[in-house]
Design a protein around this motif. Structure first.
Motif, PDB file in Angstrom:
ATOM      1  N   ASN A  15       0.832  -1.215   0.000  1.00 16.92           N
ATOM      2  CA  ASN A  15       0.000   0.000   0.000  1.00 16.92           C
ATOM      3  C   ASN A  15       0.857   1.252   0.000  1.00 16.92           C
ATOM      4  OD1 ASN A  15      -2.392  -1.438  -0.019  1.00 16.92           O
ATOM      5  ND2 ASN A  15      -2.664  -1.326   2.200  1.00 16.92           N
ATOM      6  N   GLN A  16       1.887   1.266   0.830  1.00 17.75           N
ATOM      7  CA  GLN A  16       2.765   2.429   0.898  1.00 17.75           C
ATOM      8  C   GLN A  16       3.541   2.624  -0.397  1.00 17.75           C
ATOM      9  OE1 GLN A  16       2.986   4.872   3.150  1.00 17.75           O
ATOM     10  NE2 GLN A  16       1.336   3.897   4.267  1.00 17.75           N
ATOM     11  N   LEU A  17       4.036   1.527  -0.947  1.00 15.16           N
ATOM     12  CA  LEU A  17       4.841   1.626  -2.167  1.00 15.16           C
ATOM     13  C   LEU A  17       3.996   1.938  -3.397  1.00 15.16           C
ATOM     14  CD1 LEU A  17       7.482  -1.191  -1.592  1.00 15.16           C
ATOM     15  CD2 LEU A  17       7.773   1.289  -1.341  1.00 15.16           C
ATOM     16  N   GLN A  18       2.684   1.750  -3.316  1.00 16.15           N
ATOM     17  CA  GLN A  18       1.805   2.179  -4.404  1.00 16.15           C
ATOM     18  C   GLN A  18       1.801   3.697  -4.504  1.00 16.15           C
ATOM     19  OE1 GLN A  18      -2.032   0.344  -3.500  1.00 16.15           O
ATOM     20  NE2 GLN A  18      -2.015  -0.494  -5.557  1.00 16.15           N
ATOM     21  N   VAL A  51       8.786  -6.025  -5.477  1.00 15.62           N
ATOM     22  CA  VAL A  51       9.444  -4.754  -5.153  1.00 15.62           C
ATOM     23  C   VAL A  51      10.912  -4.877  -5.537  1.00 15.62           C
ATOM     24  CG1 VAL A  51       7.861  -4.292  -3.232  1.00 15.62           C
ATOM     25  CG2 VAL A  51      10.068  -5.335  -2.758  1.00 15.62           C
ATOM     26  N   ARG A  52      11.553  -3.720  -5.688  1.00 13.52           N
ATOM     27  CA  ARG A  52      12.992  -3.750  -5.950  1.00 13.52           C
ATOM     28  C   ARG A  52      13.643  -2.569  -5.269  1.00 13.52           C
ATOM     29  NH1 ARG A  52      15.405  -0.961 -10.684  1.00 13.52           N
ATOM     30  NH2 ARG A  52      13.898   0.603 -11.323  1.00 13.52           N
ATOM     31  N   LEU A  63       7.663  -0.252  -5.914  1.00 13.84           N
ATOM     32  CA  LEU A  63       6.797  -1.334  -6.325  1.00 13.84           C
ATOM     33  C   LEU A  63       7.057  -1.634  -7.798  1.00 13.84           C
ATOM     34  CD1 LEU A  63       4.316  -3.086  -5.444  1.00 13.84           C
ATOM     35  CD2 LEU A  63       2.890  -1.257  -6.380  1.00 13.84           C
ATOM     36  N   THR A  64       7.248  -2.899  -8.141  1.00 13.74           N
ATOM     37  CA  THR A  64       7.448  -3.266  -9.548  1.00 13.74           C
ATOM     38  C   THR A  64       6.230  -3.984 -10.118  1.00 13.74           C
ATOM     39  OG1 THR A  64       8.568  -5.302  -8.896  1.00 13.74           O
ATOM     40  CG2 THR A  64       9.957  -3.400  -9.375  1.00 13.74           C
ATOM     41  N   ARG A  68      -1.717  -8.207  -6.019  1.00  9.45           N
ATOM     42  CA  ARG A  68      -3.150  -8.144  -5.697  1.00  9.45           C
ATOM     43  C   ARG A  68      -4.007  -7.798  -6.895  1.00  9.45           C
ATOM     44  NH1 ARG A  68      -2.339  -3.867  -1.015  1.00  9.45           N
ATOM     45  NH2 ARG A  68      -1.134  -3.007  -2.736  1.00  9.45           N
ATOM     46  N   GLU A  69      -3.371  -7.412  -8.000  1.00 12.41           N
ATOM     47  CA  GLU A  69      -4.141  -7.014  -9.192  1.00 12.41           C
ATOM     48  C   GLU A  69      -4.418  -8.181 -10.092  1.00 12.41           C
ATOM     49  OE1 GLU A  69      -1.820  -3.828 -10.844  1.00 12.41           O
ATOM     50  OE2 GLU A  69      -2.538  -2.466  -9.323  1.00 12.41           O
TER      51      GLU A  69
END
Length: 69
Positions: A15-18, A51-52, A63-64, A68-69
């Motif tokens: 959520n944060q990295l989105q 993630v990277r 987020l890479t 969840r999508e």
């Protein structure tokens, strides 16, 4: 690893990295989870390719792919 395997910590990190890139320390602060929990789950998410780390010196993550999508 797929969306069903995600922990609550994983979801909070994603959520944060989105929203924006973040350092490990910032993720600990923003999610409210323990440092060990966030660090361990970042390793799992990174190994899964979700993630990277984009800057090793600061441990800045992005987020890479969102499972969840």
């Amino acid at each position: 690893m797929n969306a069903d395997d995600l922990t609550e910590t994983d979801k909070a990190i994603l959520n944060q990295l989105q929203e924006e890139r973040a350092t490990k320390g910032a993720l600990v602060e923003w999610t409210g989870y323990s440092r060990n929990s966030v660090y361990n789950r970042l390793e799992v998410l990174e190994a899964a390719g979700y993630v990277r780390c984009v800057h090793e010196g600061t441990r800045l993550f992005e987020l890479t792919e969102d499972p969840r999508e």
